[in-house]
Design an enzyme around this catalytic site. Structure first.
Site, mmCIF file in Angstrom:
data_model
loop_
_atom_site.group_PDB
_atom_site.id
_atom_site.type_symbol
_atom_site.label_atom_id
_atom_site.label_comp_id
_atom_site.label_asym_id
_atom_site.label_seq_id
_atom_site.Cartn_x
_atom_site.Cartn_y
_atom_site.Cartn_z
ATOM 1 N N PRO A 38 69.868 58.259 8.378
ATOM 2 C CA PRO A 38 68.377 57.583 7.650
ATOM 3 C C PRO A 38 67.414 56.959 8.895
ATOM 4 O O PRO A 38 68.080 56.567 9.965
ATOM 5 C CB PRO A 38 68.848 56.629 6.799
ATOM 6 N N ASP A 39 66.329 57.126 8.511
ATOM 7 C CA ASP A 39 65.482 56.286 9.450
ATOM 8 C C ASP A 39 65.385 54.910 8.899
ATOM 9 O O ASP A 39 66.178 54.377 8.009
ATOM 10 C CB ASP A 39 63.938 57.119 9.841
ATOM 11 N N PHE A 40 64.622 54.038 9.469
ATOM 12 C CA PHE A 40 64.384 52.673 9.052
ATOM 13 C C PHE A 40 63.458 52.199 7.911
ATOM 14 O O PHE A 40 63.797 51.886 6.855
ATOM 15 C CB PHE A 40 64.176 51.614 10.268
ATOM 16 N N ARG A 41 62.143 53.095 8.051
ATOM 17 C CA ARG A 41 60.934 52.585 7.240
ATOM 18 C C ARG A 41 60.553 53.466 6.116
ATOM 19 O O ARG A 41 59.815 53.294 5.495
ATOM 20 C CB ARG A 41 59.732 52.008 8.143
ATOM 21 N N ASN A 47 66.225 55.523 19.707
ATOM 22 C CA ASN A 47 67.554 55.863 18.728
ATOM 23 C C ASN A 47 68.744 55.275 19.643
ATOM 24 O O ASN A 47 68.784 55.456 20.689
ATOM 25 C CB ASN A 47 67.605 57.340 18.408
ATOM 26 N N ILE A 48 69.503 55.114 18.669
ATOM 27 C CA ILE A 48 70.954 54.544 19.472
ATOM 28 C C ILE A 48 72.037 55.813 19.102
ATOM 29 O O ILE A 48 73.201 55.241 19.150
ATOM 30 C CB ILE A 48 71.249 52.978 18.683
ATOM 31 N N ASP A 49 71.631 56.500 18.298
ATOM 32 C CA ASP A 49 72.635 57.571 17.981
ATOM 33 C C ASP A 49 73.400 58.623 19.078
ATOM 34 O O ASP A 49 74.197 59.045 18.990
ATOM 35 C CB ASP A 49 72.247 58.431 16.913
ATOM 36 N N HIS A 71 66.227 50.994 23.199
ATOM 37 C CA HIS A 71 66.870 49.955 22.272
ATOM 38 C C HIS A 71 68.666 50.009 22.569
ATOM 39 O O HIS A 71 69.187 49.692 21.540
ATOM 40 C CB HIS A 71 66.568 50.179 20.743
ATOM 41 N N CYS A 79 81.296 41.113 24.417
ATOM 42 C CA CYS A 79 81.164 39.843 23.940
ATOM 43 C C CYS A 79 79.881 39.210 23.871
ATOM 44 O O CYS A 79 79.334 39.173 24.874
ATOM 45 C CB CYS A 79 82.163 38.860 24.434
ATOM 46 N N CYS A 82 59.556 67.371 12.160
ATOM 47 C CA CYS A 82 59.637 67.447 13.420
ATOM 48 C C CYS A 82 60.342 68.854 13.779
ATOM 49 O O CYS A 82 59.854 69.539 14.577
ATOM 50 C CB CYS A 82 59.931 66.458 14.527
HETATM 51 P P1 OAD Z 1 60.977 54.324 11.426
HETATM 52 O O1 OAD Z 1 61.731 54.350 10.096
HETATM 53 O O2 OAD Z 1 60.040 52.938 11.402
HETATM 54 O O3 OAD Z 1 59.844 55.336 11.522
HETATM 55 C C1 OAD Z 1 60.402 56.589 11.608
HETATM 56 C C2 OAD Z 1 59.123 57.772 11.230
HETATM 57 O O4 OAD Z 1 59.606 58.760 11.240
HETATM 58 C C3 OAD Z 1 58.452 57.447 10.012
HETATM 59 O O5 OAD Z 1 57.059 57.481 10.307
HETATM 60 C C4 OAD Z 1 58.611 58.685 9.228
HETATM 61 O O6 OAD Z 1 57.689 59.089 8.309
HETATM 62 C C5 OAD Z 1 58.970 59.606 10.180
HETATM 63 N N1 OAD Z 1 60.030 60.689 9.841
HETATM 64 C C6 OAD Z 1 61.209 60.572 9.172
HETATM 65 N N2 OAD Z 1 61.811 61.885 8.969
HETATM 66 C C7 OAD Z 1 61.097 62.805 9.817
HETATM 67 C C8 OAD Z 1 61.047 64.064 9.749
HETATM 68 N N3 OAD Z 1 62.271 64.847 9.362
HETATM 69 N N4 OAD Z 1 60.133 64.599 10.571
HETATM 70 C C9 OAD Z 1 59.174 63.976 11.231
HETATM 71 N N5 OAD Z 1 58.780 62.572 11.040
HETATM 72 C C10 OAD Z 1 59.888 61.988 10.008
HETATM 73 O O7 OAD Z 1 61.839 54.326 12.598
HETATM 74 P P2 OAD Z 1 61.489 53.938 14.258
HETATM 75 O O8 OAD Z 1 59.966 54.159 14.542
HETATM 76 O O9 OAD Z 1 62.441 54.827 15.214
HETATM 77 O O10 OAD Z 1 65.100 48.956 16.278
HETATM 78 O O11 OAD Z 1 61.751 52.431 14.446
HETATM 79 C C11 OAD Z 1 61.621 51.709 15.430
HETATM 80 C C12 OAD Z 1 62.900 50.601 15.446
HETATM 81 O O12 OAD Z 1 62.651 49.776 14.206
HETATM 82 C C13 OAD Z 1 64.089 51.156 15.509
HETATM 83 O O13 OAD Z 1 64.683 51.475 17.065
HETATM 84 C C14 OAD Z 1 64.966 50.055 15.186
HETATM 85 C C15 OAD Z 1 64.160 49.596 13.930
HETATM 86 O O14 OAD Z 1 64.171 48.197 13.623
HETATM 87 C C16 OAD Z 1 66.236 48.493 16.373
HETATM 88 O O15 OAD Z 1 67.425 48.932 15.897
HETATM 89 C C17 OAD Z 1 66.386 47.547 17.769
#
Ligand code: OAD
Length: 270
Positions: free
Chosen positions: A38-41, A112-114, A131, A139, A247
């Site tokens: 899953p993504d974050f937001r 990404n951390i994956d 990240h 530790c 994407c």
């Molecule tokens: P977000 O979850 O903030 O954003 C992901 C983006 O990808 C959103 O704009 C979605 O609409 C889009 N998206 C999701 N699935 C997609 C797909 N199949 N094709 C195209 N776009 C898609 O994730 P990040 O921007 O990576 O930090 O978040 C940044 C940081 O916030 C992460 O590295 C993490 C988090 O807190 C830490 O863990 C330190």
């Protein structure tokens, strides 16, 4: 204008030309959602929307270093779900590998951390894990490294790993809120200014300093956003190209325009 038109064909033409030698990428969680992570937001499906069960004061607390010091359990609960090994790179990762094979990849910055970039075979020296990642852990107090296999056992068992030297909590080298980004990230920032093309994929561009990289591209460097939604003011420059959608779909279209469609599927099947 550097791109003839604001579409996939013009982008492919530019990538194939001798004007485009250095491509810089900025990746976020959206490139791995089709792998099952899953993504974050994203509303509903994003991690932050699904953390209520962990009883956090606010969702980002799961990645806050001060919160982790008091209570590492929510992070370990999440780590069990996200632990690398369970997931396979996506067609988008394979596309990046193809860019590297064609000596077009200058730097791949990822949030990404994956570790799916490494698993896709993209050379290590082209990847900047801004990240951090799950690759090593230490530790949080005395900073002594903790064994990889032991960590895997702990995470899989849903247990918190503690330091064998001082008893402090063990945390993977993932950059939490409140921590500095790795020195390699800082050192590599100037390379964005050398890019002939910047492609931003699957990120909401909300977390800084990472998001600010997009502003460091030169005025003559086209910026391409491949994402489900418009983000971060990309579109404000004449050579900004927005390709909105999944994407993997857009990358497949681009590979078709480049004549790489078979190579892409072969690479992804590997
Ligand atoms: P977000 O979850 O903030 O954003 C992901 C983006 O990808 C959103 O704009 C979605 O609409 C889009 N998206 C999701 N699935 C997609 C797909 N199949 N094709 C195209 N776009 C898609 O994730 P990040 O921007 O990576 O930090 O978040 C940044 C940081 O916030 C992460 O590295 C993490 C988090 O807190 C830490 O863990 C330190």
């Amino acid at each position: 204008k550097v791109l003839e038109g604001l579409d996939v064909e013009s982008l492919a033409k530019y990538i194939s030309s001798d004007k485009c030698k250095k491509i810089v990428l900025m990746l976020g969680a959206g490139v791995s959602t089709s792998a099952g992570i899953p993504d974050f937001r994203s509303p509903g499906t994003g991690l932050y929307a699904n953390l209520a069960r962990l009883n956090l004061p606010f969702p980002e607390a799961v990645f806050e270093i001060n919160f982790f010091r008091r209570n590492p359990v929510p992070f370990y609960t999440l780590a069990k779900e996200l632990y690398p090994g369970k997931f396979r790179p996506t067609p988008t990762h394979s596309f990046i590998k193809l860019l590297a094979d064609h000596s077009l990849l200058h730097v791949c910055f990822t949030q990404n951390i994956d570790t799916l970039e490494r698993r896709a075979g993209i050379p290590d020296d082209k990847i900047i894990e801004a990240h951090g990642s799950f690759a090593v852990q230490r530790c949080i107090d005395c900073k002594v490294l903790y064994d990889d296999d032991l960590m895997k056992e702990k995470v899989t068992a849903g247990e918190v790993a503690t330091c064998e030297e001082c008893g402090g909590y063990v945390k993977p080298d993932i950059v939490f809120f409140g921590e500095a980004l790795p020195p390699q990230f800082i050192q590599t920032i100037p390379q964005v200014g050398e890019a002939d093309l910047l492609i931003i994929l699957g990120t909401s561009l909300t977390v800084h300093p990472f998001a600010s990289l997009a502003e460091m591209a030169g005025r003559k460097c086209p910026r391409v956003l491949i994402n489900l939604e418009g983000v971060g003011g990309i579109g404000s420059r004449p050579d900004d190209l927005l390709l909105l959608g999944k994407c993997d779909d857009i990358v497949r279209e681009l590979c078709q325009a480049l004549g790489w469609e078979n190579k892409l599927e072969e690479e992804w099947e590997k």
